[in-house]
Design an enzyme around this catalytic site. Structure first.
Site, PDB file in Angstrom:
ATOM      1  N   CYS A   1       6.266  -6.248   9.915  1.00  0.00           N
ATOM      2  CA  CYS A   1       5.774  -5.299   9.504  1.00  0.00           C
ATOM      3  C   CYS A   1       6.871  -4.638   8.633  1.00  0.00           C
ATOM      4  O   CYS A   1       7.459  -4.635   9.171  1.00  0.00           O
ATOM      5  CB  CYS A   1       4.856  -4.443   9.678  1.00  0.00           C
ATOM      6  SG  CYS A   1       3.680  -2.625   8.820  1.00  0.00           S
ATOM      7  N   THR A   2       6.924  -5.044   7.376  1.00  0.00           N
ATOM      8  CA  THR A   2       7.724  -4.486   6.497  1.00  0.00           C
ATOM      9  C   THR A   2       8.506  -2.925   6.232  1.00  0.00           C
ATOM     10  O   THR A   2       9.561  -2.211   7.003  1.00  0.00           O
ATOM     11  CB  THR A   2       8.052  -4.556   5.313  1.00  0.00           C
ATOM     12  OG1 THR A   2       6.396  -3.557   4.697  1.00  0.00           O
ATOM     13  CG2 THR A   2       7.693  -5.886   5.070  1.00  0.00           C
ATOM     14  N   HIS A   3       7.582  -1.825   6.912  1.00  0.00           N
ATOM     15  CA  HIS A   3       7.091  -0.651   7.345  1.00  0.00           C
ATOM     16  C   HIS A   3       8.503  -0.730   8.379  1.00  0.00           C
ATOM     17  O   HIS A   3       9.094   0.215   8.559  1.00  0.00           O
ATOM     18  CB  HIS A   3       6.201   0.344   8.216  1.00  0.00           C
ATOM     19  CG  HIS A   3       5.636   0.343   7.116  1.00  0.00           C
ATOM     20  ND1 HIS A   3       4.338  -0.341   6.254  1.00  0.00           N
ATOM     21  CD2 HIS A   3       5.110   1.654   6.268  1.00  0.00           C
ATOM     22  CE1 HIS A   3       3.880   0.439   5.227  1.00  0.00           C
ATOM     23  NE2 HIS A   3       3.962   1.289   5.098  1.00  0.00           N
TER      24      HIS A   3
ATOM     25  N   SER B   1       0.493  -1.156  -0.278  1.00  0.00           N
ATOM     26  CA  SER B   1       0.028   0.259   0.070  1.00  0.00           C
ATOM     27  C   SER B   1       0.748   1.155   0.595  1.00  0.00           C
ATOM     28  O   SER B   1       0.747   2.547  -0.890  1.00  0.00           O
ATOM     29  CB  SER B   1      -0.374   0.326   0.844  1.00  0.00           C
ATOM     30  OG  SER B   1      -0.318   0.182   2.578  1.00  0.00           O
TER      31      SER B   1
ATOM     32  N   GLY C   1      -4.679  -1.856   6.781  1.00  0.00           N
ATOM     33  CA  GLY C   1      -4.162  -2.643   7.388  1.00  0.00           C
ATOM     34  C   GLY C   1      -5.906  -2.603   8.889  1.00  0.00           C
ATOM     35  O   GLY C   1      -6.566  -3.723   8.208  1.00  0.00           O
TER      36      GLY C   1
ATOM     37  N   CYS D   1       4.611  -6.869   2.439  1.00  0.00           N
ATOM     38  CA  CYS D   1       3.513  -6.506   3.321  1.00  0.00           C
ATOM     39  C   CYS D   1       2.828  -7.445   3.705  1.00  0.00           C
ATOM     40  O   CYS D   1       2.443  -8.392   2.889  1.00  0.00           O
ATOM     41  CB  CYS D   1       2.810  -5.694   2.645  1.00  0.00           C
ATOM     42  SG  CYS D   1       0.964  -5.147   3.126  1.00  0.00           S
ATOM     43  N   ASN D   2       3.466  -7.362   4.870  1.00  0.00           N
ATOM     44  CA  ASN D   2       2.651  -9.319   5.641  1.00  0.00           C
ATOM     45  C   ASN D   2       1.729  -9.124   6.035  1.00  0.00           C
ATOM     46  O   ASN D   2       1.562  -9.940   5.853  1.00  0.00           O
ATOM     47  CB  ASN D   2       3.122  -8.841   7.725  1.00  0.00           C
ATOM     48  CG  ASN D   2       4.689  -8.624   7.363  1.00  0.00           C
ATOM     49  OD1 ASN D   2       5.697  -7.123   7.159  1.00  0.00           O
ATOM     50  ND2 ASN D   2       5.982  -9.883   7.477  1.00  0.00           N
TER      51      ASN D   2
END
Length: 264
Positions: A177-179, A8, A40, A70-71
């Protein structure tokens, strides 16, 4: 070689940078959804619908593989995306590094978005790979959004809040979470206890990049000429890397390759 990544927002930067380091000659396609983010809070059905659209926008560029960076999207939309694109385009999801974290022993905390925390998917990974290990699931309210917007005060506050929920005896943190990989060292500093052994962080980007190359029969070539281009798609429209991406080292690897793509 052309590899696409989707998310996203800018959480895909960690995996993008990992791919770029392994194959600086690969052309990259980043497909984001600024019109629909964050994913999310959406229902699984709505999230899957948007993720499919973002995947199809990437697939239109005919990549050799697609990474779901993205998880949360992997948890809810991976089967649908694979059903739509494979076998023509291999699809690689992002799975929290619970297995290697549990193998190291000690107490493990999984930092993840509220949508992933407690999900049957994550609970299944814990049951499969972390039997006999103390695991704490830590919902990180607002952290992905703070990272997405490069909001320094919000990043500081949300990391501190998640650290308060993390048991003091934790020796390993899984970045679910990739962030979060974009602020990994700040998370380490917040959780590290004085006098304790160095905290171990487990992220996914490096493993995802290596797995993607294996899926398409390629080898790492970090010394290859840095000629790979970058194409950015924003909710189906070609555009530019979001300005917030340049706040992070992983994002600053990429603008030069985007300029090269523009010249071509």
């Amino acid at each position: 070689m052309k590899i696409a990544l989707m998310d996203s927002g800018i959480g895909l930067l960690a995996a993008t940078a990992a791919v770029r380091r392994l194959r600086p000659d690969a052309d990259l396609v980043l497909s984001l959804d600024p019109d629909g983010m964050p994913w999310g809070p959406r229902t699984p059905e709505d999230l899957t619908r948007r993720a499919l659209a973002v995947a199809e926008a990437a697939a239109a560029h005919r990549p050799d593989a697609l990474i779901i960076g993205c998880n949360t999207a992997t948890v809810h939309a991976l089967p649908a995306i694979r059903a739509r694109l494979e076998p023509g385009i291999p699809v690689i999801g992002t799975v929290p590094a619970i297995k290697p974290a549990a193998a190291g022993g000690g107490s493990v905390a999984i930092w993840a978005t509220p949508a992933t925390t407690g999900s049957p998917y994550q609970r299944g990974l814990i049951e499969d790979f972390a039997q006999g290990v103390q695991v704490t699931e830590v919902p990180c309210w607002g952290l992905a959004e703070a990272v997405e917007h490069a909001d320094e005060s919000a990043i500081e506050a949300t990391i501190a809040a998640a650290a308060e929920l993390t048991p003091e005896d934790v020796t390993t943190v899984v970045l679910g979470c990739t962030h979060y990989e974009l602020v990994a060292e700040r998370i380490r500093a917040a959780v590290q206890r004085p006098g304790a052994a160095p905290l171990v962080l487990h992220a996914s980007a490096g493993a995802i990049a290596a797995q993607t190359l294996r899926r398409i029969g390629e080898q790492p070539a970090p010394d290859a000429p840095a000629g790979g281009t970058l194409t950015v798609i924003l909710s189906g429209r070609e555009g530019e890397l979001p300005a917030a991406a340049l706040h992070y080292a992983e994002g600053r690897l990429l603008p030069a390759t985007q300029r090269l793509a523009d010249r071509r």
